[in-house]
Scaffold this motif. Structure first.
Motif, mmCIF file in Angstrom:
data_model
loop_
_atom_site.group_PDB
_atom_site.id
_atom_site.type_symbol
_atom_site.label_atom_id
_atom_site.label_comp_id
_atom_site.label_asym_id
_atom_site.label_seq_id
_atom_site.Cartn_x
_atom_site.Cartn_y
_atom_site.Cartn_z
ATOM 1 N N TYR A 339 -77.318 -123.590 -15.528
ATOM 2 C CA TYR A 339 -76.920 -122.929 -16.790
ATOM 3 C C TYR A 339 -76.776 -123.971 -17.911
ATOM 4 C CZ TYR A 339 -74.040 -119.805 -19.733
ATOM 5 O OH TYR A 339 -73.555 -119.037 -20.744
ATOM 6 N N GLU A 340 -76.134 -125.083 -17.547
ATOM 7 C CA GLU A 340 -75.926 -126.161 -18.523
ATOM 8 C C GLU A 340 -77.265 -126.760 -18.964
ATOM 9 O OE1 GLU A 340 -72.449 -129.551 -18.715
ATOM 10 O OE2 GLU A 340 -72.379 -127.919 -17.269
ATOM 11 N N MET A 341 -78.167 -126.944 -17.979
ATOM 12 C CA MET A 341 -79.494 -127.484 -18.308
ATOM 13 C C MET A 341 -80.259 -126.528 -19.213
ATOM 14 S SD MET A 341 -80.623 -129.065 -14.634
ATOM 15 C CE MET A 341 -82.256 -129.650 -15.102
ATOM 16 N N MET A 342 -80.132 -125.226 -18.943
ATOM 17 C CA MET A 342 -80.808 -124.228 -19.782
ATOM 18 C C MET A 342 -80.293 -124.304 -21.218
ATOM 19 S SD MET A 342 -80.525 -120.766 -21.102
ATOM 20 C CE MET A 342 -78.883 -120.566 -20.605
ATOM 21 N N ASP A 343 -78.954 -124.404 -21.368
ATOM 22 C CA ASP A 343 -78.366 -124.523 -22.709
ATOM 23 C C ASP A 343 -78.891 -125.759 -23.441
ATOM 24 O OD1 ASP A 343 -76.892 -122.311 -23.208
ATOM 25 O OD2 ASP A 343 -74.974 -123.099 -22.484
ATOM 26 N N LEU A 344 -79.008 -126.867 -22.697
ATOM 27 C CA LEU A 344 -79.515 -128.101 -23.314
ATOM 28 C C LEU A 344 -80.971 -127.932 -23.741
ATOM 29 C CD1 LEU A 344 -77.936 -130.711 -20.862
ATOM 30 C CD2 LEU A 344 -77.488 -130.595 -23.318
ATOM 31 N N LYS A 345 -81.790 -127.277 -22.905
ATOM 32 C CA LYS A 345 -83.208 -127.065 -23.253
ATOM 33 C C LYS A 345 -83.330 -126.154 -24.484
ATOM 34 C CE LYS A 345 -85.504 -129.465 -20.189
ATOM 35 N NZ LYS A 345 -86.167 -130.705 -20.624
ATOM 36 N N VAL A 346 -82.418 -125.161 -24.576
ATOM 37 C CA VAL A 346 -82.422 -124.281 -25.761
ATOM 38 C C VAL A 346 -82.098 -125.110 -27.004
ATOM 39 C CG1 VAL A 346 -81.200 -122.377 -26.899
ATOM 40 C CG2 VAL A 346 -81.889 -122.146 -24.514
#
Length: 479
Positions: A339-346
Motif C-alpha cells: 500500500y505504501e509503495m503504491m502511494d509512493l508510485k502515485v
C-alpha cells in the motif's frame, strides 16, 4: 537474606520483602554506625591464626549485601514495582563488577535485560551503556576464571551462542526504538518528515547535548577503569541521541542490521521459527523507519521492496494451522508495505506531465497485491464455514476495519480507461466503505477504535453514489 529467599520460594513475596528490606536497613545502619568489616559467622569456629583478614571480611560482608540487593530486585519485579526493580538490578550489577563477584554470561544477560527497561522509558543513553557493558563482559566468558567462588566454571557455558544471539536481539531493539522515537518527534500530521521541526531540533540539540551527557553519565557507569574504557569504545560505535536526518538514521540502521545477521546465525528457521520470524520482522521495521528519513521517493520504494523480499518467502512457507497469529501479522505487514509503495508510485506519477503505461501498470499491480494480502487477512477471520464474524473480537477489530478501509481506498486508486471497469471498482469501494459505517451503527462501542477511518468512510458513502451516477449517465450517452 536466607529467610527472604525461603519466603519468596514459597510465593510469600510480601513476607520476603519485609526480611530483605530489614537486611538492607541492617547493612546501612551498621555501615553508618561502625563501618569496620564485621566477623564472618564461620570465624567463631576457627583458631586464632586461621581468622580472616579485614579485606576478606569486608569482601564477604559486601557480597552478602549484594545478594540482598539482587533478591530485592527480583521481589520488586514480582510486585510489579518495575522502576524500583530496575534501580536495584542496576546497583547489583554495578557492585558485582566492583567486587568481582559475577559469572560473565549471567551478568551480561542481566545487563542486556535491564537495557530493555531503559528503552521502555526512552532513556537511550542508559540503555546503550547497559548493552555496551553486556557485550564487553560477555566477551570475557570462558577466558577469565569466574571470581564468583574460586575457579568454579559458569553454569551455562554450552549456551554461549544462544546468549550471544539474545544480546544481539537486545541491540536490534535498541536501534529500532531509537529510530522509531526519532520518527515520532519529526513527523507531521500526515506522517511525513517535518523540515521545520527538523531544523528546530538540530538547533536545540547543539545547545543541550553537552550538559545532559555530563550530568547523567556519572549515575550509570559500570565497572573499573579498564572495563570502562572498553565499554566507552563499544558505545562510540552507535549514537544514543535521536537521529535527525537520513545520514544519522542510516548509521544506527547499519548497526541494527549487523546485529540482525548475528542473531539470525543462531536463531535459524529450522528449530526457532518464531524467533527467526520476529528478527526478520524487526529487520523489516528497521527498513521501514529508515525509509521515513529518505527524501527520494524512488529510493524509498526500493527500501519497501527489500521488506517485501524478506517477508514474502517466510509467509509462503508458514502453515496457518500452527502459526495463525504470525500469518496474520505478516499478511497485514505485507499489505501495508504494498500500500505504501503504491502511494509512493502515485506521488511519483503526479510529478510527470502524463502518466506513462509503465507507471499505470506498476500502480495497479501494487494496489492489487495490497488488496490480496488484506483479503487474506480478512479471510483468516472467517469461521470453518467461511462466514465472516457478525461481531469482531476486540483484538482484531481495528486491524480488520483498517483492512476494509484500505481495500475501499485501493479500489478507488486503480487506474483504468474502461469506464465500465471503473464503475465496478467504485461499486466495490462503496461496499467496503459502507461496511465500516454500518458496522459502527450496529456496534457503537467500535467507534473509538477507528474514528478517523469512520469519518472518511461516511464522507465517501455520501460522495461516491453521485460520482457513480455521473459516470453511468456518461456511459449511457455513448450507447
Amino acid at each position: 537474606n536466607n529467610l527472604g529467599i525461603l519466603w519468596s520460594q514459597r510465593d510469600e513475596i510480601e513476607t520476603a520483602q519485609t526480611y530483605l528490606e530489614s537486611a538492607e536497613a541492617l547493612y546501612n545502619q551498621y555501615m553508618k554506625e561502625d563501618g569496620n568489616p564485621p566477623l564472618d559467622p564461620s570465624e567463631h569456629f576457627m583458631a586464632e591464626e586461621e581468622k580472616l583478614t579485614d579485606q576478606e571480611r569486608s569482601k564477604r560482608f559486601e557480597k552478602a549485601y549484594t545478594h540482598t540487593l539482587y533478591y530485592l530486585a527480583q521481589v520488586y519485579q514480582h510486585l510489579d514495582m518495575i522502576e524500583k526493580a530496575a534501580q536495584y538490578c542496576h546497583t547489583t550489577l554495578k557492585r558485582q563488577l566492583e567486587y568481582c563477584g559475577y559469572y560473565p554470561v549471567e551478568w551480561a544477560r542481566n545487563a542486556a535485560t535491564l537495557s530493555q527497561y531503559y528503552l521502555s522509558k526512552e532513556c537511550f543513553m542508559e540503555a546503550r551503556h547497559c548493552l555496551a557493558a553486556a557485550s564487553v563482559i560477555f566477551s570475557q566468558a570462558g577466558q577469565v576464571p569466574s571470581a564468583e567462588d574460586g575457579d568454579e566454571t559458569e553454569p551455562d557455558q554450552q549456551d554461549l551462542p544462544e546468549r550471544k544471539a539474545e544480546i544481539a536481539r537486545c541491540w536490534i531493539k535498541y536501534c529500532l526504538n531509537l529510530l522509531q522515537s526519532a520518527r515520532k518527534l519529526l513527523e507531521d500530521n500526515i506522517g511525513e518528515l517535518d523540515p521545520d521541526r527538523q531544523l528546530e531540533l538540530k538547533a536545540q540539540r547543539k545547545k543541550e547535548e553537552d550538559e545532559k551527557e555530563k550530568g547523567r553519565k556519572k549515575a550509570v557507569l559500570f565497572g573499573t577503569s579498564d572495563i570502562c574504557d572498553s565499554v566507552l569504545a563499544m558505545e562510540e560505535k552507535v549514537s544514543s541521541v535521536y537521529p535527525l536526518d537520513f545520514q544519522e538514521a542510516r548509521e544506527i540502521f547499519l548497526v541494527g542490521q549487523n546485529y540482525v545477521q548475528e542473531a539470525k546465525e543462531f536463531f535459524q528457521v529450522d528449530g526457532y521459527v518464531t524467533d527467526h520470524i520476529e528478527i526478520v520482522q524487526d529487520h523489516s521495521a528497521l527498513f521501514k523507519v529508515l525509509a521515513f528519513f529518505e527524501e527520494d521517493y524512488e529510493r524509498r520504494c526500493k527500501m519497501h521492496k527489500r521488506r517485501i523480499d524478506m517477508l514474502e518467502p517466510i509467509y509462503a512457507d508458514l502453515n496457518p494451522q500452527y502459526y495463525l497469529l504470525i500469518c496474520r501479522q505478516l499478511q497485514c505487514e505485507l499489505a501495508d508495505t504494498y500500500y505504501e509503495m503504491m502511494d509512493l508510485k502515485v506521488a511519483i506519477g503526479n510529478r510527470l506531465e502524463k502518466l506513462d503505461s509503465h507507471t499505470v501498470k506498476k500502480i495497479n499491480s501494487l494496489a492489487q497485491f495490497a488488496i490480496k494480502y488484506y483479503e487474506l487477512f480478512l479471510d483468516s477471520l472467517r469461521n470453518p464455514d467461511k462466514v465472516f464474524p457478525e461481531k469482531l473480537e476486540e483484538d482484531v477489530l481495528r486491524p480488520a476495519m483498517v483492512a476494509k478501509f484500505h481495500i475501499a481506498r485501493l479500489y478507488g486508486k486503480l487506474i483504468t480507461s474502461d469506464s465500465k471497469k471503473q464503475l465496478e471498482n467504485m461499486q466495490t469501494s462503496l461496499e467496503y466503505y459502507s461496511f465500516l459505517v454500518d458496522y459502527c451503527e450496529k456496534y457503537p462501542d467500535a467507534v473509538p477504535a477507528i474514528e478517523t477511518e469512520l469519518e472518511l468512510s461516511k464522507e465517501m458513502v455520501n460522495l461516491l453514489p453521485a460520482s457513480m451516477e455521473r459516470l453511468r449517465t456518461k456511459l449511457s450517452s455513448f450507447v
